[in-house]
Structure formats: C-alpha cells, structure tokens
Design a protein around this motif. Structure first.
Motif, PDB file in Angstrom:
ATOM      1  N   LEU A  43       0.821  -1.209   0.000  1.00 18.56           N
ATOM      2  CA  LEU A  43       0.000   0.000   0.000  1.00 18.56           C
ATOM      3  C   LEU A  43       0.854   1.258   0.000  1.00 18.56           C
ATOM      4  O   LEU A  43       0.588   2.208  -0.739  1.00 18.56           O
ATOM      5  CB  LEU A  43      -0.936  -0.015   1.210  1.00 18.56           C
ATOM      6  CG  LEU A  43      -2.030  -1.080   1.216  1.00 18.56           C
ATOM      7  CD1 LEU A  43      -2.825  -1.021   2.512  1.00 18.56           C
ATOM      8  CD2 LEU A  43      -2.960  -0.921   0.016  1.00 18.56           C
ATOM      9  N   TRP A  44       1.891   1.278   0.838  1.00 19.43           N
ATOM     10  CA  TRP A  44       2.758   2.453   0.891  1.00 19.43           C
ATOM     11  C   TRP A  44       3.573   2.583  -0.388  1.00 19.43           C
ATOM     12  O   TRP A  44       3.779   3.676  -0.913  1.00 19.43           O
ATOM     13  CB  TRP A  44       3.675   2.362   2.109  1.00 19.43           C
ATOM     14  CG  TRP A  44       4.340   3.653   2.466  1.00 19.43           C
ATOM     15  CD1 TRP A  44       4.153   4.874   1.892  1.00 19.43           C
ATOM     16  CD2 TRP A  44       5.329   3.852   3.478  1.00 19.43           C
ATOM     17  NE1 TRP A  44       4.937   5.821   2.486  1.00 19.43           N
ATOM     18  CE2 TRP A  44       5.671   5.221   3.471  1.00 19.43           C
ATOM     19  CE3 TRP A  44       5.931   3.004   4.400  1.00 19.43           C
ATOM     20  CZ2 TRP A  44       6.611   5.758   4.345  1.00 19.43           C
ATOM     21  CZ3 TRP A  44       6.862   3.539   5.270  1.00 19.43           C
ATOM     22  CH2 TRP A  44       7.203   4.898   5.244  1.00 19.43           C
ATOM     23  N   GLY A  45       4.037   1.457  -0.915  1.00 17.48           N
ATOM     24  CA  GLY A  45       4.777   1.492  -2.166  1.00 17.48           C
ATOM     25  C   GLY A  45       3.936   2.021  -3.315  1.00 17.48           C
ATOM     26  O   GLY A  45       4.413   2.801  -4.148  1.00 17.48           O
ATOM     27  N   VAL A  50       2.826   6.220  -7.309  1.00 22.85           N
ATOM     28  CA  VAL A  50       1.908   7.145  -7.989  1.00 22.85           C
ATOM     29  C   VAL A  50       2.371   8.585  -7.786  1.00 22.85           C
ATOM     30  O   VAL A  50       2.311   9.413  -8.700  1.00 22.85           O
ATOM     31  CB  VAL A  50       0.466   6.945  -7.480  1.00 22.85           C
ATOM     32  CG1 VAL A  50      -0.462   8.031  -8.014  1.00 22.85           C
ATOM     33  CG2 VAL A  50      -0.049   5.567  -7.894  1.00 22.85           C
ATOM     34  N   ALA A  51       2.832   8.918  -6.581  1.00 27.52           N
ATOM     35  CA  ALA A  51       3.321  10.278  -6.319  1.00 27.52           C
ATOM     36  C   ALA A  51       4.513  10.628  -7.191  1.00 27.52           C
ATOM     37  O   ALA A  51       4.727  11.799  -7.521  1.00 27.52           O
ATOM     38  CB  ALA A  51       3.694  10.413  -4.843  1.00 27.52           C
ATOM     39  N   GLU A  55       2.164   4.471 -12.753  1.00 28.89           N
ATOM     40  CA  GLU A  55       0.784   4.005 -12.887  1.00 28.89           C
ATOM     41  C   GLU A  55       0.318   3.283 -11.637  1.00 28.89           C
ATOM     42  O   GLU A  55       1.056   2.477 -11.061  1.00 28.89           O
ATOM     43  CB  GLU A  55       0.668   3.050 -14.085  1.00 28.89           C
ATOM     44  CG  GLU A  55       0.781   3.721 -15.441  1.00 28.89           C
ATOM     45  CD  GLU A  55       0.501   2.737 -16.557  1.00 28.89           C
ATOM     46  OE1 GLU A  55      -0.653   2.677 -17.025  1.00 28.89           O
ATOM     47  OE2 GLU A  55       1.431   2.013 -16.931  1.00 28.89           O
ATOM     48  N   ARG A  56      -0.893   3.580 -11.223  1.00 24.93           N
ATOM     49  CA  ARG A  56      -1.468   2.898 -10.070  1.00 24.93           C
ATOM     50  C   ARG A  56      -1.625   1.401 -10.380  1.00 24.93           C
ATOM     51  O   ARG A  56      -2.038   1.023 -11.463  1.00 24.93           O
ATOM     52  CB  ARG A  56      -2.825   3.518  -9.732  1.00 24.93           C
ATOM     53  CG  ARG A  56      -3.419   2.993  -8.417  1.00 24.93           C
ATOM     54  CD  ARG A  56      -4.713   3.727  -8.103  1.00 24.93           C
ATOM     55  NE  ARG A  56      -4.517   5.160  -8.028  1.00 24.93           N
ATOM     56  CZ  ARG A  56      -4.053   5.811  -6.963  1.00 24.93           C
ATOM     57  NH1 ARG A  56      -3.731   5.118  -5.873  1.00 24.93           N
ATOM     58  NH2 ARG A  56      -3.903   7.116  -6.984  1.00 24.93           N
ATOM     59  N   ASP A  61       1.291  -5.411  -8.983  1.00 29.08           N
ATOM     60  CA  ASP A  61       1.681  -6.388 -10.002  1.00 29.08           C
ATOM     61  C   ASP A  61       3.102  -6.903  -9.763  1.00 29.08           C
ATOM     62  O   ASP A  61       3.377  -8.101  -9.932  1.00 29.08           O
ATOM     63  CB  ASP A  61       1.589  -5.751 -11.390  1.00 29.08           C
ATOM     64  CG  ASP A  61       0.157  -5.480 -11.820  1.00 29.08           C
ATOM     65  OD1 ASP A  61      -0.760  -6.051 -11.194  1.00 29.08           O
ATOM     66  OD2 ASP A  61      -0.057  -4.696 -12.763  1.00 29.08           O
ATOM     67  N   VAL A  62       3.992  -6.006  -9.382  1.00 30.62           N
ATOM     68  CA  VAL A  62       5.368  -6.421  -9.097  1.00 30.62           C
ATOM     69  C   VAL A  62       5.403  -7.350  -7.888  1.00 30.62           C
ATOM     70  O   VAL A  62       6.133  -8.340  -7.861  1.00 30.62           O
ATOM     71  CB  VAL A  62       6.264  -5.183  -8.870  1.00 30.62           C
ATOM     72  CG1 VAL A  62       7.644  -5.605  -8.356  1.00 30.62           C
ATOM     73  CG2 VAL A  62       6.410  -4.384 -10.158  1.00 30.62           C
ATOM     74  N   ALA A  63       4.591  -7.036  -6.875  1.00 28.45           N
ATOM     75  CA  ALA A  63       4.566  -7.846  -5.662  1.00 28.45           C
ATOM     76  C   ALA A  63       4.130  -9.275  -5.945  1.00 28.45           C
ATOM     77  O   ALA A  63       4.583 -10.211  -5.272  1.00 28.45           O
ATOM     78  CB  ALA A  63       3.645  -7.209  -4.627  1.00 28.45           C
TER      79      ALA A  63
END
Length: 337
Positions: A43-45, A50-51, A55-56, A61-63
């Motif tokens: 969630l933090w990543g 995004v900041a 892309e959100r 997806d990486v996780a």
C-alpha cells in the motif's frame, strides 16, 4: 539461571504462546505479522509510486512476482546458514519445508525477491531501480513488523541482561507431547522467567522504523532516484543488523573467527550499498514521470497530438499528472510519500 518475581518487575513479558487453534486451523502470530507487513509495504509502495508519476497498480503487479520469489529466497538462505537444525544428527530434513514455524533470512528474501521484481518490471517496461526506490521504506517497515512474529515465537533473542527493558523467557513445552521439542507451537508452562535477555526483536523493530523515517526524509530532501533510496535503506538496515547480530545467542553458522554468518553478510552488504550510493550519483536526478509510466505516457501523447495545432500546449502533460508544472517541481510536492 532463575529469577525471582521482584527482580523482573520492570522487564518485558513474553507471550505464553505464538499459535492459537481456531478449530482445526492453527492461527500463527508469525504468519499474521509477515502478512501485515507485506500488505503495508504494498500500500505504501503504491502511494509513493503514484506520487512519483507511475501508474497505479504497478507495485501490486510487481509484488505478485516478488513475494513468492522472496519467500523462497528467504527460506533457502535460512536453511543454508542454519543447516544443522535440519540435517544434523537426530533432525528431520522435512522440517526445512515448515516455513510456518519461522525461519526466513532477509538476505535471501531481498536477493531472490529482486529477481521476481526484475521480471515484473521487464514485463511492464519500467526500471527496477525506480520501483526499488518507491518501495524501500515500506519494505524496511515490513521487516520491523515481522519481528513481532519472533517475539510471539520467543526466538532470536540476545544474551542475558539486567537492563530494565530485558525480555523474560519462559519454559515452553509442546501442547500435545511435553517430550517433543516445543518449537513455534510451544506453550509456556509457567510465567516465571527462566532468563531475562536482550529483546533483539525490539531493537531491530525500532531500528527498522528509524531507517524507514530516514529514507523518507532523505528522499524528500535530496529527491533520490536510480536506486539510491533503496541503497540508503540497505545501508541503514545492515548497519543496525551488524550490532544486533552481535547480541544474539541463538545457534548460527560461524564460518570465520567464531563470528556469526549474518554479521559478515551485514558488513559486506553495507559496503556494497554505500558504494552504490556514491556511484549512482553520476546517473543524475530522479527518473522523470514518463519513464515510470511509459505505456500511459505514449498513449496520452499520441491521442492528444492528433487533434492539436502546433501552437497549442500538449495536453498529454496534464493527462500524465504534471499539473502544468515541470516534472522536477511536481516531484517536490509528491516525491516523499
């Protein structure tokens, strides 16, 4: 050594057990804290990614790739460096597969997890160092949360101490057969401590939280990019792990000078991380947002240019989240989530 009640009034009690039975299903504190840490890191990543202009959904997806690789890598490192627990005389090698009983080496988890993350980044066309920077503080925060699992398992503590924050250690037995080794399933038979030790789980938890804060601060202040935020996390974590390992008394492989393998590993990885921090400065400022979301940037640009006159501003800048500001200025507002 035994302790009277009056001698330990200021100490930290251990939980009497780390596993609870919900019908036929065992609820393990170790697994719960690992899962909680993973969720918070993702969630933090995502928020930090995004900041930065990515892309959100990319971090999730990486996780999906990185987490299974990391779990396998962490277990392989643990088994390789504590092989005597599983392959020594009188031990059962099948226990090496019982990951739910605890035993994950962060070094193997990060190394093989990075392989999974690299595969996912190649699939999405984004640079791995940028993803590592976005996820760095969340990863080290997750490591700290995961140490609470060791607290419930009453494991990986340090040598005896008379400090007021010492950790009480209780005798535990297997709930079904007192003759069997207690392991992670053990239950305290008495809450009178048999020892008071350094709570190294707590030292590492607090150190991890401090490193997460350091990475966030440095990222905001210096706009770290190209893997430097991740390298700062690695350097900060290994510096703490070095001295914490020197306090621990659990059985571990000591290949050189009777020093634990994780002490040598922490020192070597620290030097590598510091070298990367220095060398990566030559790669310039943080990655631009269009590098982090190549598919979105390409789509918005091609869609916008078809109906625009040459003397009109390119609306793709607004679509990509620049808010009519140069990427550098936008990062000053968003880059340190």
């Amino acid at each position: 050594m035994s302790y009277t009640a009056g001698a330990v009034l200021a100490t930290i009690p251990s939980p009497p057990r780390g596993v609870w039975e919900l019908g036929p299903v065992p609820i393990r504190a170790y697994a719960l804290f690992i899962i909680l840490g993973i969720v918070i890191a993702i969630l933090w990543g995502e928020r930090r990614w995004v900041a930065r202009g990515g892309e959100r959904g990319l971090i999730t997806d990486v996780a999906v790739f990185a987490i299974p690789f990391g779990l396998v890598g962490g277990r392989l490192y643990h088994v390789a460096t504590d092989w005597q627990r599983y392959f020594g005389e009188g031990n059962d090698p099948v226990d090496a597969l019982r990951i739910w009983d605890g035993g994950l080496g962060i070094w193997g988890a990060i190394a093989l997890g990075a392989v999974g993350a690299w595969l996912a980044c190649r699939r999405h066309g984004v640079p791995l160092p940028a993803v590592a920077d976005a996820t760095a503080p969340g990863i080290v925060l997750a490591q700290g949360i995961g140490r609470l699992g060791n607290y419930f398992n009453q494991e990986l503590y340090g040598r005896e101490t008379d400090l007021p924050w010492g950790l009480e250690i209780y005798e535990r037995v297997h709930p079904d057969d007192p003759a069997r080794p207690a392991g992670a399933d053990g239950v305290a038979v008495d809450t009178t401590p048999i020892a008071v030790v350094h709570p190294t789980f707590l030292y590492e938890l607090l150190w991890c939280f401090a490193v997460a804060a350091l990475v966030v601060w440095a990222d905001r202040r210096f706009r770290l990019g190209h893997g430097r935020a991740f390298a700062l996390y690695v350097a900060g974590y290994t510096a703490g792990r070095f001295w914490i390992e020197l306090l621990r008394i659990d059985e571990a492989w000591r290949p050189i000078l009777d020093v634990r393998i994780n002490v040598w590993t922490a020192a070597a990885v620290f030097l590598g991380a510091v070298a990367y921090l220095v060398l990566a400065r030559s790669r310039g400022p943080r990655e631009e947002p269009h590098v982090l979301a190549p598919a979105a940037a390409t789509g918005s640009s091609s869609a916008g240019r078809g109906d625009q006159r040459s003397d009109q501003p390119d609306q793709s800048d607004q679509a990509s989240g620049s808010d009519e500001s140069p990427p550098g200025d936008q990062g000053k507002v968003q880059g340190g989530q």
